[in-house]
Motif scaffolding. Structure first.
Motif, PDB file in Angstrom:
ATOM      1  N   GLN A 136       0.812  -1.217   0.000  1.00  0.00           N
ATOM      2  CA  GLN A 136       0.000   0.000   0.000  1.00  0.00           C
ATOM      3  C   GLN A 136       0.854   1.280   0.000  1.00  0.00           C
ATOM      4  N   LEU A 137       2.182   1.108  -0.090  1.00  0.00           N
ATOM      5  CA  LEU A 137       3.090   2.258  -0.077  1.00  0.00           C
ATOM      6  C   LEU A 137       3.769   2.426  -1.427  1.00  0.00           C
ATOM      7  N   SER A 138       4.267   3.626  -1.688  1.00  0.00           N
ATOM      8  CA  SER A 138       5.049   3.875  -2.893  1.00  0.00           C
ATOM      9  C   SER A 138       6.464   3.321  -2.699  1.00  0.00           C
ATOM     10  N   GLY A 139       7.235   3.266  -3.778  1.00  0.00           N
ATOM     11  CA  GLY A 139       8.598   2.772  -3.693  1.00  0.00           C
ATOM     12  C   GLY A 139       9.460   3.584  -2.748  1.00  0.00           C
ATOM     13  N   GLY A 140       9.314   4.904  -2.804  1.00  0.00           N
ATOM     14  CA  GLY A 140      10.081   5.764  -1.914  1.00  0.00           C
ATOM     15  C   GLY A 140       9.711   5.550  -0.449  1.00  0.00           C
ATOM     16  N   GLN A 141       8.432   5.345  -0.193  1.00  0.00           N
ATOM     17  CA  GLN A 141       7.988   5.101   1.179  1.00  0.00           C
ATOM     18  C   GLN A 141       8.498   3.753   1.683  1.00  0.00           C
ATOM     19  N   ARG A 142       8.486   2.730   0.820  1.00  0.00           N
ATOM     20  CA  ARG A 142       8.989   1.414   1.229  1.00  0.00           C
ATOM     21  C   ARG A 142      10.484   1.481   1.551  1.00  0.00           C
ATOM     22  N   GLN A 143      11.221   2.275   0.785  1.00  0.00           N
ATOM     23  CA  GLN A 143      12.648   2.385   1.073  1.00  0.00           C
ATOM     24  C   GLN A 143      12.889   3.056   2.413  1.00  0.00           C
ATOM     25  N   ARG A 144      12.050   4.026   2.764  1.00  0.00           N
ATOM     26  CA  ARG A 144      12.185   4.678   4.071  1.00  0.00           C
ATOM     27  C   ARG A 144      11.811   3.723   5.211  1.00  0.00           C
ATOM     28  N   VAL A 145      10.857   2.838   4.953  1.00  0.00           N
ATOM     29  CA  VAL A 145      10.523   1.813   5.948  1.00  0.00           C
ATOM     30  C   VAL A 145      11.729   0.897   6.169  1.00  0.00           C
ATOM     31  N   ALA A 146      12.397   0.519   5.069  1.00  0.00           N
ATOM     32  CA  ALA A 146      13.581  -0.337   5.173  1.00  0.00           C
ATOM     33  C   ALA A 146      14.676   0.347   5.993  1.00  0.00           C
ATOM     34  N   LEU A 147      14.843   1.635   5.804  1.00  0.00           N
ATOM     35  CA  LEU A 147      15.829   2.381   6.585  1.00  0.00           C
ATOM     36  C   LEU A 147      15.427   2.449   8.057  1.00  0.00           C
ATOM     37  N   ALA A 148      14.134   2.667   8.316  1.00  0.00           N
ATOM     38  CA  ALA A 148      13.655   2.703   9.708  1.00  0.00           C
ATOM     39  C   ALA A 148      13.873   1.356  10.385  1.00  0.00           C
ATOM     40  N   ARG A 149      13.620   0.265   9.673  1.00  0.00           N
ATOM     41  CA  ARG A 149      13.830  -1.072  10.238  1.00  0.00           C
ATOM     42  C   ARG A 149      15.306  -1.286  10.595  1.00  0.00           C
ATOM     43  N   ALA A 150      16.207  -0.792   9.716  1.00  0.00           N
ATOM     44  CA  ALA A 150      17.640  -0.927   9.983  1.00  0.00           C
ATOM     45  C   ALA A 150      18.052  -0.092  11.193  1.00  0.00           C
ATOM     46  N   LEU A 151      17.414   1.063  11.379  1.00  0.00           N
ATOM     47  CA  LEU A 151      17.754   1.947  12.497  1.00  0.00           C
ATOM     48  C   LEU A 151      17.153   1.471  13.821  1.00  0.00           C
ATOM     49  N   ALA A 152      16.104   0.647  13.750  1.00  0.00           N
ATOM     50  CA  ALA A 152      15.392   0.237  14.964  1.00  0.00           C
ATOM     51  C   ALA A 152      16.294  -0.520  15.933  1.00  0.00           C
ATOM     52  N   VAL A 153      17.251  -1.265  15.424  1.00  0.00           N
ATOM     53  CA  VAL A 153      18.100  -2.087  16.287  1.00  0.00           C
ATOM     54  C   VAL A 153      19.299  -1.295  16.814  1.00  0.00           C
ATOM     55  N   GLU A 154      19.279   0.027  16.596  1.00  0.00           N
ATOM     56  CA  GLU A 154      20.343   0.922  17.046  1.00  0.00           C
ATOM     57  C   GLU A 154      21.718   0.432  16.578  1.00  0.00           C
ATOM     58  N   PRO A 155      21.906   0.386  15.253  1.00  0.00           N
ATOM     59  CA  PRO A 155      23.157  -0.151  14.711  1.00  0.00           C
ATOM     60  C   PRO A 155      24.345   0.781  14.982  1.00  0.00           C
ATOM     61  N   LYS A 156      25.545   0.192  14.921  1.00  0.00           N
ATOM     62  CA  LYS A 156      26.755   0.991  15.069  1.00  0.00           C
ATOM     63  C   LYS A 156      26.997   1.824  13.810  1.00  0.00           C
ATOM     64  N   PHE A 157      26.554   1.288  12.673  1.00  0.00           N
ATOM     65  CA  PHE A 157      26.654   2.023  11.406  1.00  0.00           C
ATOM     66  C   PHE A 157      25.647   1.433  10.425  1.00  0.00           C
ATOM     67  N   LEU A 158      25.408   2.146   9.329  1.00  0.00           N
ATOM     68  CA  LEU A 158      24.460   1.722   8.304  1.00  0.00           C
ATOM     69  C   LEU A 158      25.200   1.354   7.022  1.00  0.00           C
ATOM     70  N   LEU A 159      24.788   0.232   6.410  1.00  0.00           N
ATOM     71  CA  LEU A 159      25.303  -0.186   5.118  1.00  0.00           C
ATOM     72  C   LEU A 159      24.128  -0.229   4.142  1.00  0.00           C
ATOM     73  N   LEU A 160      24.242   0.488   3.033  1.00  0.00           N
ATOM     74  CA  LEU A 160      23.154   0.582   2.061  1.00  0.00           C
ATOM     75  C   LEU A 160      23.640   0.081   0.702  1.00  0.00           C
ATOM     76  N   ASP A 161      22.960  -0.913   0.156  1.00  0.00           N
ATOM     77  CA  ASP A 161      23.346  -1.496  -1.126  1.00  0.00           C
ATOM     78  C   ASP A 161      22.421  -0.983  -2.223  1.00  0.00           C
ATOM     79  N   GLU A 162      22.920  -0.060  -3.037  1.00  0.00           N
ATOM     80  CA  GLU A 162      22.122   0.560  -4.106  1.00  0.00           C
ATOM     81  C   GLU A 162      20.745   0.953  -3.558  1.00  0.00           C
ATOM     82  N   PRO A 163      20.677   1.787  -2.531  1.00  0.00           N
ATOM     83  CA  PRO A 163      19.405   2.019  -1.838  1.00  0.00           C
ATOM     84  C   PRO A 163      18.313   2.647  -2.690  1.00  0.00           C
TER      85      PRO A 163
END
Length: 370
Positions: A136-163
């Motif tokens: 029910q989301l656009s592509g841009g919104q889904r990508q932001r959800v993916a980023l939020a999911r990665a941030l939820a676990v309080e990572p030491k750093f972020l790795l993005l593969d062709e985001p």
């Protein structure tokens, strides 16, 4: 958290993806791994994440060896090109997933999870969409959800593969600005893979240019663009013109143009190639200097605020491009098949076959007009 890659090599059967790669990523920087397909960018990212293991070399986080640690122990936030969201889960559950699957000892309470997820939804500007599904989301919104999911676990750093690779141009541009703002707000170390030169130059503090499993150059976007380390970097970053000539007793001759170089003390004659950007071609209707040469306009392309000319030098018959503003184009009243004079600025010369004093190819920068 800083990341250091030391003498990493990785092969798949008969293909060597990374060849003795070393790299230092300072804490808090937004760094782009840039290069063509097959250059080793994603392999390096997966090795840092712990999704792959190197054959040799080590990976250090803040000076601590993490080479043999499991991916779950590295506390890495990883975002894939195609989001990898769970279609049967709501947006809330997707973001919370990394927290809910933790062991009881480390799992936050339901109230804490709810608070963190709603905080992240606000951060990625998706408030009110917690109970929707990915479809029910656009592509841009889904990508932001993916980023939020990665941030939820309080990572030491972020790795993005062709985001942003799966998104259209306008959405990519919007998300670039958003990611830059997010980085400034959070101060996390972010490493992202891209083959899009514009994306790397616009977003990154540092750009790592890769080719055939090796690092060709590391530097700021300005350094990479204006001071390329070799012909590959020069050619890969944006449009480029090539002019073939010869160096003889320190002088470079390109058709009718000749000038001094830093090779003045190197005797002999050998071929060289001049590299330059289309926007460094100056167009005039009369010779500007003794080094100006005649060219014929073969084609005119109107590209929004700029005009691109396809030109042919009359002294060498070499075909090249020039870019100028709409205003300058109108002032000159240029037409196809017309004759103009060109002056080439900011050339860099690559010696194709160097003499014995320099057995390996050398990129000789020249920052002066012809």
């Amino acid at each position: 958290m800083s990341i250091e890659v030391v003498n990493i090599t990785k092969s798949y059967k008969n293909f060597t993806a990374l060849k003795d790669v070393s790299l230092h990523i300072p804490e808090g920087e937004l760094v782009a791994l840039l290069g063509p397909s097959g250059s080793g960018k994603t392999t390096l990212l997966r090795l840092i994440a712990g999704l792959e293991q190197p054959e040799q070399g080590s990976i250090l986080f803040n000076g601590e060896d993490n080479t043999d640690r499991d991916v779950r122990e590295r506390r890495v936030g990883f975002v894939f090109q195609h989001y990898a969201l769970f279609r049967h889960m709501t947006i809330f559950d997707n973001i919370a997933f990394g927290l809910t699957v933790r062991s009881r000892k480390t799992r936050p309470s339901k109230a804490e999870i709810q608070e963190r997820v709603h905080s992240l939804l606000k951060l990625v500007q998706l408030e009110g969409l917690a109970h929707r599904y990915p479809s029910q989301l656009s592509g841009g919104q889904r990508q932001r959800v993916a980023l939020a999911r990665a941030l939820a676990v309080e990572p030491k750093f972020l790795l993005l593969d062709e985001p942003f690779g799966a998104l259209d141009t306008k959405v990519r541009q919007e998300l670039r600005r958003w990611l830059r703002h997010l980085h400034e707000k959070l101060g996390l170390t972010i490493l992202f893979v891209t083959h899009d030169q514009e994306e790397a130059m616009e977003l990154a503090d540092q750009v790592v240019v890769m080719n055939e499993g090796r690092v060709e150059q590391v530097g700021s976007p300005e350094e990479i663009y204006n001071q390329p380390a070799n012909p590959f970097v020069y050619s890969f970053l944006g449009r480029v013109n090539l002019f073939h000539g010869r160096i003889h007793d320190g002088k470079v001759k390109l058709g009718e143009a000749e000038f001094e170089t830093q090779w003045a003390q190197r005797p002999g004659e050998f071929p060289a190639v001049g590299y330059m950007r289309p926007h460094d071609v100056e167009i005039t209707l009369a010779p500007k200097s003794r080094q100006s040469v005649q060219a014929q306009i073969r084609h005119i392309s109107l590209l929004g605020p700029i005009v691109r000319l396809d030109l042919k030098r009359l002294d060498t018959n070499e075909v090249f491009e020039a870019e100028l503003t709409r205003q300058r184009f109108a002032e000159l009243a240029l037409e196809e098949r017309g004759i103009v004079y060109v002056t080439l600025h900011n050339l860099s010369f690559y010696v194709e076959s160097a003499p014995a004093v320099a057995p390996t190819p050398v990129l000789v920068p020249l920052r002066a007009s012809m």
